[in-house]
Design an enzyme around this catalytic site. Structure first.
Site, short mmCIF file in Angstrom:
data_model
loop_
_atom_site.label_atom_id
_atom_site.label_comp_id
_atom_site.label_asym_id
_atom_site.label_seq_id
_atom_site.Cartn_x
_atom_site.Cartn_y
_atom_site.Cartn_z
N ARG A 100 -29.51 80.38 57.08
CA ARG A 100 -28.34 81.10 57.55
C ARG A 100 -27.86 82.10 56.51
NH1 ARG A 100 -26.22 76.95 61.44
NH2 ARG A 100 -24.15 77.49 62.15
N ARG A 138 -16.86 74.59 75.44
CA ARG A 138 -17.94 73.59 75.32
C ARG A 138 -17.35 72.18 75.16
NH1 ARG A 138 -22.56 74.44 70.92
NH2 ARG A 138 -20.82 74.46 69.46
N ARG A 171 -15.95 69.64 70.04
CA ARG A 171 -16.29 69.63 68.62
C ARG A 171 -15.11 70.20 67.83
NH1 ARG A 171 -22.18 72.27 67.48
NH2 ARG A 171 -21.01 73.26 65.81
N ARG A 182 -16.30 80.92 62.26
CA ARG A 182 -17.77 80.77 62.34
C ARG A 182 -18.42 82.11 62.69
NH1 ARG A 182 -18.07 76.27 66.62
NH2 ARG A 182 -20.34 76.31 66.39
P1 AMP Z 1 -23.99 74.40 63.92
O1 AMP Z 1 -24.09 73.11 64.63
O2 AMP Z 1 -25.33 75.03 63.68
O3 AMP Z 1 -23.02 75.34 64.56
O4 AMP Z 1 -23.43 74.06 62.46
C1 AMP Z 1 -22.16 73.45 62.28
C2 AMP Z 1 -21.66 73.69 60.88
O5 AMP Z 1 -22.56 73.09 59.94
C3 AMP Z 1 -21.59 75.16 60.45
O6 AMP Z 1 -20.39 75.79 60.88
C4 AMP Z 1 -21.64 75.00 58.93
O7 AMP Z 1 -20.40 74.54 58.41
C5 AMP Z 1 -22.65 73.88 58.75
N1 AMP Z 1 -24.03 74.43 58.67
C6 AMP Z 1 -25.06 74.24 59.54
N2 AMP Z 1 -26.15 74.86 59.14
C7 AMP Z 1 -25.85 75.48 57.97
C8 AMP Z 1 -26.57 76.32 57.07
N3 AMP Z 1 -27.85 76.63 57.27
N4 AMP Z 1 -25.92 76.77 55.96
C9 AMP Z 1 -24.64 76.43 55.72
N5 AMP Z 1 -23.89 75.68 56.54
C10 AMP Z 1 -24.49 75.20 57.67
#
Ligand code: AMP
Length: 229
Positions: A100, A138, A171, A182
């Site tokens: 990311r 969601r 969530r 985000r």
């Molecule tokens: P997601 O389910 O992919 O939307 O991820 C939820 C949260 O997990 C994100 O908003 C970040 O806080 C953390 N997160 C997930 N993947 C990453 C990543 N590759 N780098 C940093 N934080 C991450």
């Protein structure tokens, strides 16, 4: 015809990038099942740690709840640990939500080495107003994690999962403020990866504004064009 990506010879190392709410999670399991490769979502790894109350989970929680990225080194260590357990013979994998940041991308390359490069990198592109509607509406099953939407994909019985009848919940990071944070984090940290992978000639851009089924078809078609074995 010779396969560009022969996952039995050299790994089919798929990266899924795109803004939060682009549908990466849904597409990840469909693609990984089709090509029979292990897959993981970095967000799910963090949520598992949070659920178990590990030190890593507690550290990640405050970033996750406010919609910020967890610091690179923590994230890189966690995903590398998963890769070490799941990509032992370099036969391919799919990563959803990692890398990311550009630093995460270079750490991944370093870990894979020269002979086993990253790609293809599938970029699911969705309009920003669509993303806000998708994320704030969601609802997720507390037990099996199946995902619904209050308007476009409501459960048969309000608040209950169609599959296992457990309670649906929002969530913590799907509230409006966290969603904005985000999307900002995505724009600032992750969008540069689109250009990064484009320049490496491994980027596949997919229009994610379409239905789930159509997006899946478009992804599979693009991968088939690469003659993935
Ligand atoms: P997601 O389910 O992919 O939307 O991820 C939820 C949260 O997990 C994100 O908003 C970040 O806080 C953390 N997160 C997930 N993947 C990453 C990543 N590759 N780098 C940093 N934080 C991450």
């Amino acid at each position: 015809m010779k396969a560009l990506f022969d996952k039995d010879v050299i790994g089919l190392n798929i990266i899924l990038i795109g803004p939060p709410g682009a549908g990466k999670g849904t597409q990840a399991s469909l693609i990984a099942n089709k090509y029979d490769i292990p897959f993981v979502s970095s967000g799910d790894l963090f949520r598992d740690h949070r659920k178990l109350g590990t030190e890593l989970g507690l550290l990640a929680e405050k970033y996750m709840n406010s919609g910020q990225l967890v610091p690179d080194q923590v994230t890189i260590n966690m995903v590398m640990d998963w890769l070490a357990k799941n990509n032992g013979n370099n036969s391919g994998f799919l990563l959803d939500g990692f890398p990311r940041t550009v630093d995460q991308a270079t750490a991944l390359e370093k870990a894979l080495g020269d002979k086993n490069s990253v790609g293809p990198s599938i970029y699911i592109n969705v309009d920003q107003d669509q993303l806000i509607i998708r994320l704030t509406g969601r609802r997720v099953c507390m037990d099996c994690q199946l995902s619904f939407h209050i308007h476009s994909n409501p459960p048969i019985h309000e608040g209950k999962c169609d599959k296992c009848s457990a309670t649906l919940t929002q969530r913590e990071d799907d509230n409006f403020d966290a969603v904005r944070a985000r999307l900002d984090a995505y724009k600032h940290n992750t969008e540069p990866l689109v250009d990064y992978y484009f320049k490496k000639n491994v980027l596949i851009e997919i229009n994610g504004n379409k239905t789930i089924d159509q997006v899946s078809l478009d992804i599979i078609e693009s991968l088939d064009r690469l003659n993935v074995n």
